[in-house]
Design a protein around this motif. Sequence first.
Motif, PDB file in Angstrom:
ATOM      1  N   PRO A 144      35.715  27.020  39.440  1.00  0.00           N
ATOM      2  CA  PRO A 144      35.250  24.874  38.816  1.00  0.00           C
ATOM      3  C   PRO A 144      35.710  24.478  40.102  1.00  0.00           C
ATOM      4  CG  PRO A 144      37.832  26.174  38.551  1.00  0.00           C
ATOM      5  CD  PRO A 144      36.869  27.585  39.018  1.00  0.00           C
ATOM      6  N   VAL A 145      35.325  23.503  39.928  1.00  0.00           N
ATOM      7  CA  VAL A 145      35.211  22.144  41.087  1.00  0.00           C
ATOM      8  C   VAL A 145      35.156  20.492  40.688  1.00  0.00           C
ATOM      9  CG1 VAL A 145      34.127  21.335  42.933  1.00  0.00           C
ATOM     10  CG2 VAL A 145      33.877  23.877  42.874  1.00  0.00           C
ATOM     11  N   THR A 146      35.748  19.780  41.240  1.00  0.00           N
ATOM     12  CA  THR A 146      35.735  18.431  39.974  1.00  0.00           C
ATOM     13  C   THR A 146      34.892  18.024  41.137  1.00  0.00           C
ATOM     14  OG1 THR A 146      37.736  18.403  39.072  1.00  0.00           O
ATOM     15  CG2 THR A 146      36.556  16.175  39.425  1.00  0.00           C
ATOM     16  N   LEU A 147      33.523  16.797  40.717  1.00  0.00           N
ATOM     17  CA  LEU A 147      32.836  16.200  42.264  1.00  0.00           C
ATOM     18  C   LEU A 147      33.306  15.102  41.733  1.00  0.00           C
ATOM     19  CD1 LEU A 147      29.370  17.692  41.727  1.00  0.00           C
ATOM     20  CD2 LEU A 147      31.274  18.494  43.545  1.00  0.00           C
ATOM     21  N   ASN A 148      32.416  13.938  42.510  1.00  0.00           N
ATOM     22  CA  ASN A 148      32.435  12.796  42.930  1.00  0.00           C
ATOM     23  C   ASN A 148      34.665  12.061  42.320  1.00  0.00           C
ATOM     24  OD1 ASN A 148      29.878  12.116  42.684  1.00  0.00           O
ATOM     25  ND2 ASN A 148      29.516  12.788  40.814  1.00  0.00           N
ATOM     26  N   ALA A 149      34.828  12.917  43.365  1.00  0.00           N
ATOM     27  CA  ALA A 149      36.612  12.645  42.997  1.00  0.00           C
ATOM     28  C   ALA A 149      37.057  12.520  44.546  1.00  0.00           C
ATOM     29  CB  ALA A 149      36.974  13.233  42.276  1.00  0.00           C
ATOM     30  N   PRO A 150      36.708  11.403  45.340  1.00  0.00           N
ATOM     31  CA  PRO A 150      36.916  11.639  47.239  1.00  0.00           C
ATOM     32  C   PRO A 150      38.259  11.492  46.934  1.00  0.00           C
ATOM     33  CG  PRO A 150      35.805   9.678  46.599  1.00  0.00           C
ATOM     34  CD  PRO A 150      35.603  10.513  45.641  1.00  0.00           C
ATOM     35  N   VAL A 151      39.479  12.163  47.494  1.00  0.00           N
ATOM     36  CA  VAL A 151      40.866  12.244  47.762  1.00  0.00           C
ATOM     37  C   VAL A 151      41.040  10.974  48.886  1.00  0.00           C
ATOM     38  CG1 VAL A 151      42.931  13.161  48.901  1.00  0.00           C
ATOM     39  CG2 VAL A 151      41.401  14.326  47.650  1.00  0.00           C
ATOM     40  N   LYS A 152      41.851  10.197  48.821  1.00  0.00           N
ATOM     41  CA  LYS A 152      42.240   8.928  49.226  1.00  0.00           C
ATOM     42  C   LYS A 152      43.807   9.336  49.818  1.00  0.00           C
ATOM     43  CE  LYS A 152      40.103   5.887  45.654  1.00  0.00           C
ATOM     44  NZ  LYS A 152      40.050   4.578  44.542  1.00  0.00           N
TER      45      LYS A 152
END
Length: 372
Positions: A144-152
């Motif tokens: 399971p991977v969440t895309l379009n969620a860059p870590v800030k």
Amino acid sequence: EFAQGQPFDLGCHWMHSASLNPFVAIADQHGFSYRKDNEWNQPIHNAGSWIGEDERAAVQALSEANDKAIAAAAAQGRDCAVADVVDLEDPWAAFHAYWFSLGVSRDIDQSGVVDVCAYNDTNENWPVTEGYGALVAAWAADVPVTLNAPVKRIRLTAGGVEVVTSQGTIKGRTALVTVSSNVLSSGRIIFEPGLPDWKSNAARKLPLGVHNRIGVMLDDNPLAGSDRENATVMLEDDEVPLALEVGPYGYSYVVGVTGGRFGSWLERAGQQASVEYLVERMKAVWGNDIAKHVTDRVIVTAWEGDPWTLGSYSAATPGNAHQRAELARPIDGRIFFAGEATSSEFFSTCHGAYLTGIRAANEIAELLGGNR
């Protein structure tokens, strides 16, 4: 893919140190095929003609002498630059420096001898016919991977760790960070409190260099079946050679590879400049007629400009081979690190990244009282 059934790897393509590489078994499990090459042996085309046996022997002699000099310096504990110990005056010095830049992604004056010698090379380099990238995608298809969620931000809290992303905040007891050393040192992810000096210093001393691939599609391969489909091209006015492979695995494209400072420069010059560079060297080896078969279908990588990696893979600067262990060391027993740059013996490889992920997962499991 260049075309249906013609994969083109943007990054990893060879299962290096194959007898120690877990992806060989994974490839077998998923029905992928590979060629058991030991190395990419290519004819050399120098200043307008193919070199003969005497010149090939001279190239081999230089390679062996340089390898011995690098190993001797490392054994003496002299973590100097590779350029400090190899023969720079030999007529084939540029050939050796070019191939070195492909292996470590940086040039011989930027790479330390101890790090180079630490790499565990069994001389088993097996290319994946259907693409290494496709193999990794098949292996990890159910993760399971969440895309379009860059870590800030990554924030240490009283209860553990908070990871702030564009899609919200994730809380946990630990976090595993696998970004590249260039991303880590760039400040694109803010750590609260800041990264310890020893960690940020380790990331800076293990910078990613450049290894780019230039591919052009052919409407027909006029060299099919020839023993001259491959070449390392050296022109009289060139400072840097170029390795070319025409029609690999029966596919209909040509690929050339660049590395180090020159690879970085050509990447910045742009895709068209890269394609023109490759085609001109194809013509120098196989004649102008081969350009008639070049189509407008091209794939050119640009790893240094990729915002998620900022480079290809890591190489320790002179005097800093020990920094890989520092980059792997957890922060406060809560933030853990993995990735090829944290590997002490398989850095710059896909399986190196894999094995460091297993190592970090085991460290976290042990901390949390779970199963290793």
